[in-house]
Design an enzyme around this catalytic site. Structure first.
Site, PDB file in Angstrom:
ATOM      1  N   HIS A  82     -35.144  -2.857 -26.127  1.00  0.00           N
ATOM      2  CA  HIS A  82     -33.769  -3.343 -26.247  1.00  0.00           C
ATOM      3  C   HIS A  82     -33.122  -3.544 -24.884  1.00  0.00           C
ATOM      4  O   HIS A  82     -32.344  -4.481 -24.692  1.00  0.00           O
ATOM      5  CB  HIS A  82     -32.940  -2.366 -27.086  1.00  0.00           C
ATOM      6  CG  HIS A  82     -31.612  -2.911 -27.514  1.00  0.00           C
ATOM      7  ND1 HIS A  82     -31.483  -3.806 -28.556  1.00  0.00           N
ATOM      8  CD2 HIS A  82     -30.370  -2.717 -27.028  1.00  0.00           C
ATOM      9  CE1 HIS A  82     -30.207  -4.124 -28.708  1.00  0.00           C
ATOM     10  NE2 HIS A  82     -29.505  -3.475 -27.798  1.00  0.00           N
ATOM     11  N   HIS A  94     -28.839  -6.999 -33.878  1.00  0.00           N
ATOM     12  CA  HIS A  94     -28.495  -5.615 -34.244  1.00  0.00           C
ATOM     13  C   HIS A  94     -29.219  -5.292 -35.545  1.00  0.00           C
ATOM     14  O   HIS A  94     -28.609  -4.891 -36.543  1.00  0.00           O
ATOM     15  CB  HIS A  94     -26.978  -5.453 -34.386  1.00  0.00           C
ATOM     16  CG  HIS A  94     -26.439  -4.309 -33.581  1.00  0.00           C
ATOM     17  ND1 HIS A  94     -25.527  -3.414 -34.067  1.00  0.00           N
ATOM     18  CD2 HIS A  94     -26.696  -3.914 -32.309  1.00  0.00           C
ATOM     19  CE1 HIS A  94     -25.230  -2.519 -33.137  1.00  0.00           C
ATOM     20  NE2 HIS A  94     -25.929  -2.800 -32.058  1.00  0.00           N
TER      21      HIS A  94
END
Length: 454
Positions: A47, A94
């Protein structure tokens, strides 16, 4: 303060491979502290570091005379649109948080992408989204019995090779729901979360797309996009420049929500990891973000800001080390000064918390009072927690004791990069071979246009 001993099991729980851990020790010249282990874990996650996708992303075109801030340089890209104006925009996923807690997972995805835009000095103007879910109706589920055996085999093969649990299929396992009911819950929660945050903040969602396929069952894709407008001279960089400059924290106090969320977002999603990491999902407050946005834009107009970055993924860790790495400076943090809303928080928790709507602002020395006045006008919590140094290191103290001392460049810019095996899927060959010659002429242009626009 008793910290756990660093063992191979603890390293594995932090999703670092044995080779990555050896690299950490080589960088430090010693065993890491527990806090340092957590810091490397989040900063070297997919991420934050894009260690698996970076080779592919480098192949994309990113250069043009119109590009003022390129992809990967800053918190968002900026393109010149003429007459001294520019647009800042960014899209980010997300997925895992939305699979575990669809409303807050999607809402905080929107909040995070909005912060990336006003961090660049732009006023957020609109948002978009791109969503993927499993089937939510029987009609869209007719192909279940004919599901590609290749997809099922691939899932099982990946799980066997990795020695992990079977792939996560959302709440239907835990709650014994049918797949369609579980997909509906995810769909309604995600859509509601996106609408809630955008509406409360005050920007419209002007477009989006959504597709349904069994391959996304229980593990949706939630991509949030935001666009803002600014003048060329309003562009701000996320750099901790100016040795001796004070560093301010602004926004809500730090809590235990979203703890190590970046690392969780980079894991393979299984039922076990979802249950264990529910606390890694952040909790958003769009009304607070609106106040923070207006205060930051007002502050940026004064010229008192040397650099700014939101505390998104990896929270205080990422915002401090990335701003210092970009500027070629160092940063020293006093955790005793960080506002905390939970009692007895450890350095590990403070550095890895992803509590939302927080900003890190590097202020021109001597202009601190202007900053305080603007924040206090909107009743925003602020604290001077750090200063810029010339050491090239992130030095973190807690009650005077050093809990982390890491070279910022090594941490932020030198994560391992992996070349993953890849091959072109068969269906893509047919798609790539498509030409207009193979498309029949329209017999009803008006109705065809309506279908395209509907």
């Amino acid at each position: 303060m008793n910290e756990p001993a660093i063992t191979s099991e603890l390293v594995q729980k932090h999703n670092l491979t044995p080779e990555e851990y050896q690299k950490v020790k080589a960088i430090l010249g010693r065993e890491p502290t527990y806090t340092e282990l957590g810091i490397f874990s989040v900063m070297w996650s997919e991420h934050c570091s894009y260690k698996n996708s970076r080779p592919l992303l480098r192949t994309f075109p990113t250069k043009s005379p119109k590009i003022l801030v390129g992809a990967g340089e800053e918190n968002a890209g900026i393109i010149d649109i003429g007459d001294g104006l520019a647009i800042a925009f960014k899209i980010e996923s997300h997925n895992h948080p939305s699979a575990v807690e669809p409303f807050q997972g999607a809402a905080t995805g929107v909040g995070g992408i909005i912060r990336d835009i006003f961090t660049m000095g732009a006023r957020p103007a609109c948002s978009l989204n791109s969503l993927r879910f499993g089937p939510i109706s029987e009609e869209g589920n007719e192909g279940r019995a004919r599901l590609s055996q290749r997809a099922a085999d691939l899932e099982n093969t990946i799980a066997r090779r990795a020695g992990t649990d079977a792939p996560y299929h959302g709440s239907q396992t835990a709650n014994h729901q049918s797949p369609i009911v579980a997909n509906r819950r995810l769909f309604s929660g995600v859509v509601a979360g996106i609408a809630h945050y955008g509406n409360c903040f005050g920007i419209p969602t002007v477009a989006g797309e959504v597709y349904f396929d069994q391959s996304y069952e229980g593990n949706p894709l939630v991509n949030a996009f935001c666009l803002g407008v600014l003048r060329h001279e309003q562009i701000v960089r996320g750099q901790a420049s100016g040795v001796g400059n004070p560093v301010f924290y602004v926004g809500p106090a730090t809590g235990r929500d979203g703890l190590a969320g970046a690392a969780f977002a980079s894991q393979d999603l299984t039922q076990e990891s979802a249950d264990q990491q529910r606390g890694a999902v952040q909790v958003g407050d769009p009304f607070m973000e609106k106040l923070v946005c207006e205060a930051c834009l007002e502050l940026l107009a004064t010229g008192a800001v040397a650099g700014i970055q939101d505390m998104g993924a990896a929270g205080l860790t990422c915002s401090t080390c990335e701003t210092a790495a970009r500027a070629g400076t160092g940063i020293e943090i006093d955790l005793k000064k960080v506002p905390q809303r939970a009692p007895n928080m450890t350095p590990y928790e403070i550095m890895l918390s992803e509590s939302q709507e927080r900003m890190l602002i590097i202020v021109q020395k001597g202009r601190e009072e202007e900053v305080k006045r603007i924040f206090e006008k909107r009743d925003l919590l602020w604290a001077e927690i750090s200063r810029v140094t010339d050491t090239g290191r992130m030095l973190v103290r807690n009650n005077g004791a050093v809990v982390a001392d890491i070279p910022v460049k090594k941490l932020a810019d030198e994560a391992p990069v992996y070349q993953r095996e890849a091959r072109e899927p068969e269906y893509l060959k047919a798609v790539s071979a498509l030409t207009l010659a193979g498309v029949a002429d329209t017999q009803d242009a008006l109705n065809d246009l309506k279908k395209l626009l509907s």
